[in-house]
Design a protein around this motif. Structure first.
Motif, PDB file in Angstrom:
ATOM      1  N   ILE A  99       0.631  -1.156   0.110  1.00  9.43           N
ATOM      2  CA  ILE A  99       0.034   0.027   0.044  1.00  9.43           C
ATOM      3  C   ILE A  99       0.847   1.275  -0.089  1.00  9.43           C
ATOM      4  N   ALA A 100       2.168   1.014   0.175  1.00  9.91           N
ATOM      5  CA  ALA A 100       3.074   2.079   0.098  1.00  9.91           C
ATOM      6  C   ALA A 100       3.886   2.444  -0.992  1.00  9.91           C
ATOM      7  N   THR A 101       4.181   1.166  -1.473  1.00  7.36           N
ATOM      8  CA  THR A 101       4.882   0.957  -2.682  1.00  7.36           C
ATOM      9  C   THR A 101       4.199   1.387  -3.980  1.00  7.36           C
ATOM     10  N   GLY A 102       2.552   1.188  -4.008  1.00  9.64           N
ATOM     11  CA  GLY A 102       1.962   0.966  -4.999  1.00  9.64           C
ATOM     12  C   GLY A 102       1.756   2.772  -5.434  1.00  9.64           C
ATOM     13  N   PRO A 103       1.492   3.729  -4.407  1.00 10.35           N
ATOM     14  CA  PRO A 103       1.710   4.999  -5.179  1.00 10.35           C
ATOM     15  C   PRO A 103       2.985   5.594  -5.667  1.00 10.35           C
ATOM     16  N   ARG A 287      13.437  14.427  -5.659  1.00  8.30           N
ATOM     17  CA  ARG A 287      13.500  14.261  -4.394  1.00  8.30           C
ATOM     18  C   ARG A 287      12.231  14.388  -3.755  1.00  8.30           C
ATOM     19  N   PHE A 288      11.217  14.888  -4.408  1.00  9.47           N
ATOM     20  CA  PHE A 288       9.992  15.298  -3.660  1.00  9.47           C
ATOM     21  C   PHE A 288       9.144  13.996  -3.224  1.00  9.47           C
ATOM     22  N   PHE A 289       9.282  12.829  -4.126  1.00 17.74           N
ATOM     23  CA  PHE A 289       8.607  11.650  -3.653  1.00 17.74           C
ATOM     24  C   PHE A 289       9.700  10.570  -3.715  1.00 17.74           C
ATOM     25  N   ALA A 290      10.830  10.621  -4.146  1.00 19.72           N
ATOM     26  CA  ALA A 290      11.943   9.541  -4.137  1.00 19.72           C
ATOM     27  C   ALA A 290      12.738  10.175  -2.849  1.00 19.72           C
ATOM     28  N   LYS A 291      12.357   9.770  -1.664  1.00 23.67           N
ATOM     29  CA  LYS A 291      13.457  10.244  -0.362  1.00 23.67           C
ATOM     30  C   LYS A 291      14.798   9.375  -0.490  1.00 23.67           C
ATOM     31  N   ARG A 292      15.663  10.004   0.052  1.00 27.81           N
ATOM     32  CA  ARG A 292      16.924   9.241   0.201  1.00 27.81           C
ATOM     33  C   ARG A 292      17.057   9.043   1.853  1.00 27.81           C
ATOM     34  N   PRO A 293      18.231   8.067   2.224  1.00 24.31           N
ATOM     35  CA  PRO A 293      18.202   7.840   3.590  1.00 24.31           C
ATOM     36  C   PRO A 293      18.486   8.860   4.292  1.00 24.31           C
ATOM     37  N   GLY A 294      19.121   9.974   4.029  1.00 22.90           N
ATOM     38  CA  GLY A 294      19.465  11.327   4.762  1.00 22.90           C
ATOM     39  C   GLY A 294      18.076  12.251   4.867  1.00 22.90           C
ATOM     40  N   THR A 466      -0.534   9.509   4.508  1.00 23.57           N
ATOM     41  CA  THR A 466       0.484  10.305   3.873  1.00 23.57           C
ATOM     42  C   THR A 466       0.522  10.337   2.359  1.00 23.57           C
ATOM     43  N   ALA A 467       0.185   9.132   1.843  1.00 24.61           N
ATOM     44  CA  ALA A 467       0.212   8.871   0.470  1.00 24.61           C
ATOM     45  C   ALA A 467      -0.760   9.810  -0.104  1.00 24.61           C
ATOM     46  N   TYR A 472       5.513  12.390   1.495  1.00 16.13           N
ATOM     47  CA  TYR A 472       6.646  11.261   1.194  1.00 16.13           C
ATOM     48  C   TYR A 472       7.500  11.010   2.244  1.00 16.13           C
ATOM     49  N   SER A 473       7.739  11.985   2.939  1.00 15.28           N
ATOM     50  CA  SER A 473       8.787  11.970   4.006  1.00 15.28           C
ATOM     51  C   SER A 473       8.301  10.846   5.014  1.00 15.28           C
ATOM     52  N   MET A 474       7.099  11.176   5.531  1.00 14.01           N
ATOM     53  CA  MET A 474       6.480  10.135   6.626  1.00 14.01           C
ATOM     54  C   MET A 474       6.374   9.070   5.842  1.00 14.01           C
ATOM     55  N   LEU A 475       5.877   8.712   4.668  1.00  9.41           N
ATOM     56  CA  LEU A 475       5.647   7.537   4.046  1.00  9.41           C
ATOM     57  C   LEU A 475       6.859   6.792   3.781  1.00  9.41           C
ATOM     58  N   TRP A 476       7.961   7.323   3.342  1.00  9.20           N
ATOM     59  CA  TRP A 476       9.312   6.476   3.148  1.00  9.20           C
ATOM     60  C   TRP A 476       9.712   6.170   4.683  1.00  9.20           C
ATOM     61  N   SER A 477       9.642   7.147   5.750  1.00  8.42           N
ATOM     62  CA  SER A 477       9.972   6.680   7.050  1.00  8.42           C
ATOM     63  C   SER A 477       8.997   5.542   7.591  1.00  8.42           C
ATOM     64  N   CYS A 478       7.852   5.435   7.008  1.00  8.98           N
ATOM     65  CA  CYS A 478       6.990   4.039   7.562  1.00  8.98           C
ATOM     66  C   CYS A 478       7.605   2.861   6.700  1.00  8.98           C
ATOM     67  N   VAL A 479       8.002   3.138   5.537  1.00  9.07           N
ATOM     68  CA  VAL A 479       8.534   2.068   4.891  1.00  9.07           C
ATOM     69  C   VAL A 479       9.805   1.487   5.559  1.00  9.07           C
TER      70      VAL A 479
END
Length: 510
Positions: A99-103, A287-294, A466-467, A472-479
């Protein structure tokens, strides 16, 4: 005779189902067979086109996912040193919540069937990888020693010995993967597709259309069950044999220190972070939707963000473990019961296949309505999700008991229970632990999906919210958080597995 009994039991089940619907006429929980059949007939054209669309995406994902699984399993067997790295990366990728990777995939692929095929592939490759890996190792040490004596290398042993021994396990893996591929394709359709059963299911659930929801669930289950049965039938015709499992003496294996294990885990973690960063930069993703580890670390440095994530994650984990254990116990226990009473299998397996084949996105709201939005409802959803793969894997393991030992117990007049306890259950352990590892991400998927669709709590809802708001910052943090939980959970299961298999199935340990 068997066919007549099956038809009779089916008729009894349909009559009871219809009677329940009439007794609960005003309920939004149940739709009877007559109402479901009427909806299917009234919308036959639309449903046929939607089924064809979803099935096409599921087949493509099934093929790509299983090809990847076969390549990974072969690599691990030929180069055992890579097992921990490959397994860790495969687990983390499989643990990514659909449900996170789909969007995210929808943003990357845009219109089309890219997300559906990708999610179908992600839903199947890990289950086949684990089942096939067990099969590739289910050979006697004497066979591999004989190949070494004749100067044959690992690739030759893989193709001539291990591949043949692994075929029954591969068939089981493919059977388990078939309903999973269908589920992945349907979830992919939730992300903005224009056609497919997933789109119709989402509309039916949002509109509280009970008949449509049940009709779509029955149609999805029937399609997935047909795929499951077809793979089993083709596998039985193609194999035509059961590999003979021989006993071989265990060999002493060097144990590693805690410090060595810790260093290895740290190295794998650094590799994952590096691959994450490189993948984002290599494709120059926005970088808006593809967040890096940093970006994730910076986001979680804020106490409010961290507290929100941890609160949701804690609730999700608390609901996951009981359902996980219940599903494993139900699957393993029923497998043992079916081996003790073979006639029971013919009546039970169709029900078990149906439970697994019905997509969780269609059953989650119904199960929550039946069992409530709290602990019980969520636990039931998790248990149902992992029950069937455990059942199928354990049945295969119970039947892989060494033939000469089974014959010896028969000569001494041992009871079925004695044979089960002393021979078949030890033979089942590799398959059981493979299903236990397989169930870790499956349990997290079940919980987050239930939270998203029905309960309205936990990290599943947080990801969905968040999706929808493009946070996306919270979404990637959840993932990332779910990936860490899955890795820790998996490591605990693997630790128990190695301790048990070191005694009962040392050939399974790399």
């Amino acid at each position: 005779m068997v066919a007549s009994r099956s038809v009779l039991w089916l008729a009894v089940a349909l009559i009871a189902w219809e009677a329940l619907d009439r007794a609960l006429h005003d309920s939004v929980l149940v739709a009877g067979p007559i109402a479901i059949l009427g909806h299917l007939m009234d919308n036959a054209g639309l449903l046929a086109r939607a089924t064809a669309e979803t099935a096409r995406n599921a087949v493509l994902g099934f093929l790509w996912g299983n090809l990847a699984a076969a390549a990974l399993a072969a690599l691990v067997v030929v180069v055992p040193r890579l097992e921990r790295v490959v397994s860790a990366l495969a687990l983390l990728l499989f643990s990514l919540p659909l449900i996170a990777t789909g969007p995210i995939l929808r943003v990357l692929f845009g219109p089309g069937n890219g997300p559906q095929v990708t999610l179908a592939a992600l839903a199947v490759y890990y289950t086949t990888f684990l089942a096939l890996l067990v099969g590739l190792r289910a050979v006697s040490q004497s066979w591999t020693d004989l190949m070494a004596i004749y100067g044959r290398g690992r690739w030759s042993t893989l193709l001539r010995i291990r591949a043949r021994a692994s075929l029954p396990y591969l068939v089981i893996g493919l059977q388990i993967a078939a309903p999973a591929a269908f589920l992945g394709a349907m979830i992919g359709e939730f992300t903005g597709a224009e056609r497919g059963l997933g789109v119709l299911t989402l509309r039916a659930m949002r509109g509280l259309e009970t008949e449509a929801t049940w009709a779509l669930a029955v149609l999805s289950a029937g399609t997935a069950m047909a795929a499951y049965g077809a793979i089993g039938w083709l596998g039985g015709r193609a194999l035509g044999y059961v590999p003979v499992i021989l006993l071989s003496a265990s060999r002493p294996r060097a144990s590693r220190s805690f410090a060595a294990r810790l260093i290895e885990a740290a190295g794998i973690a650094l590799l994952v972070v590096a691959l994450w960063q490189v993948a984002m930069d290599a494709f120059d993703l926005n970088r808006f939707f593809a967040k890096r580890p940093g970006d994730v670390l910076t986001f979680l440095a804020t106490p409010a963000n961290r507290q929100t994530l941890l609160a949701a994650l804690g609730e999700t984990v608390a609901f996951t473990f009981p359902g996980y254990v219940a599903g494993l116990v139900m699957g393993g226990g029923l497998a043992a019961l079916l081996v003790l009473s073979p006639p029971l299998e013919r009546a039970t397996m169709p029900i078990a296949v149906a439970l697994r084949a019905v997509p969780i996105i269609a059953t989650a709201p119904l199960l929550v309505l039946a069992f409530g939005r709290g602990f019980t409802g969520t636990m039931v959803i998790v248990a149902v999700m992992i029950f069937f793969p455990t059942l199928v894997a354990c049945l295969q393991g119970l039947r892989q008991a060494p033939g000469q030992i089974v014959d010896l117990f028969g000569l001494y007049g041992a009871s079925r229970w004695h044979l089960l306890r002393s021979v078949r259950i030890p033979a089942m352990l590799p398959a059981f632990f493979a299903s236990a590892r397989m169930a870790v991400p499956a349990a997290l998927l079940a919980v987050t999906t239930a939270e998203w669709l029905a309960t309205g709590r936990g990290i599943g809802v947080l990801m969905a919210m968040t999706a929808s708001t493009s946070d996306y910052s919270m979404l990637w943090s959840c993932v990332a958080a779910l990936g860490l939980v899955a890795a820790a959970f998996f490591a605990a299961v693997a630790l128990v597995e190695r301790a048990v298999l070191a005694r009962y199935a040392p050939e399974q340990l790399a």
